[in-house]
Design a protein around this motif. Structure first.
Motif, mmCIF file in Angstrom:
data_model
loop_
_atom_site.group_PDB
_atom_site.id
_atom_site.type_symbol
_atom_site.label_atom_id
_atom_site.label_comp_id
_atom_site.label_asym_id
_atom_site.label_seq_id
_atom_site.Cartn_x
_atom_site.Cartn_y
_atom_site.Cartn_z
ATOM 1 N N SER A 83 -61.616 23.990 -13.122
ATOM 2 C CA SER A 83 -61.557 24.892 -11.967
ATOM 3 C C SER A 83 -62.924 25.053 -11.311
ATOM 4 N N ILE A 86 -63.124 21.705 -9.095
ATOM 5 C CA ILE A 86 -62.331 21.704 -7.858
ATOM 6 C C ILE A 86 -62.963 22.595 -6.790
ATOM 7 N N CYS A 98 -56.910 25.676 -3.800
ATOM 8 C CA CYS A 98 -57.343 25.486 -5.188
ATOM 9 C C CYS A 98 -56.638 26.501 -6.076
ATOM 10 N N SER A 122 -66.447 27.049 -2.821
ATOM 11 C CA SER A 122 -65.089 26.814 -2.307
ATOM 12 C C SER A 122 -64.948 27.227 -0.846
ATOM 13 N N TYR A 127 -58.159 30.150 -2.676
ATOM 14 C CA TYR A 127 -58.397 29.841 -4.087
ATOM 15 C C TYR A 127 -57.734 30.913 -4.943
#
Length: 196
Positions: A83, A86, A98, A122, A127
């Protein structure tokens, strides 16, 4: 069709009981095939049976980035270390959403060495973090005290640890936990109109 990719954590690959069950449950729920990504160091571990720590995160991000088409619209899922990877890929790839299965906010018992910088990477990509309230790498009290980016949505799984084992008093079977995780993901992706 939007592609979904799944990255494993640092110590267990896609052959682990958790990821095997999770992938099967989510694929059935979404009626979409999920493509697992196995990092080279994990392939070596699975081949030799010898455990070793993963390379540093930038190298792992570079490895995954090179394996994916930057322009292809994609949804990325990651377990723990996956995680973090990503989140970083949102900088370079056409990531539409995500999903983290237990974000490792900090190493065990070391909240001062937090990893919030990964979440900041991100940017504006939606997310979703699915986090156990007993997660030793990011419990509810500590996380609630942090200023997280506005694109981050956390759903808490009561009584669950980092691997989503739930205390007996919550009366949730492993299958029910999987259904709970899958349900949160389906609602998240449906809300973003990324799946029908």
């Amino acid at each position: 069709m939007m592609k979904l990719y799944l990255l494993h954590g640092s110590g267990a690959g896609h052959q682990s009981d958790f990821l095997t069950r999770f992938k099967a449950c989510l694929e059935a729920d979404l009626n979409i095939q999920i493509e697992p990504i196995t990092l080279e160091y994990m392939k070596d571990m699975e081949h030799t049976g010898t455990k070793r720590p993963p390379p540093r995160l930038p190298k792992l991000v570079e490895e995954v980035a090179a394996s994916l088409d930057r322009n292809e619209p994609m949804i990325l899922l990651g377990k723990s270390m996956g995680s973090r990877i990503i989140a970083e890929l949102c900088q370079t790839h056409n990531v539409k959403a995500c999903i983290a299965l237990g974000f490792p906010f900090y190493p065990a018992k070391k909240p001062e060495k937090h990893r919030l910088v990964n979440l900041a990477s991100s940017e504006n990509v939606p997310y979703l973090i699915l986090q156990g309230t007993r997660d030793a790498l990011g419990d509810r009290v500590w996380v609630s005290q942090q200023q997280l980016p506005s694109n981050i949505d956390i759903q808490w799984i009561e009584g669950a640890d980092h691997d989503f084992h739930v205390l007996k008093r919550y009366n949730k079977s492993p299958d029910q936990v999987m259904e709970c995780l899958s349900g949160h993901i389906k609602a998240f992706l449906t809300g973003l109109k990324l799946i029908l």
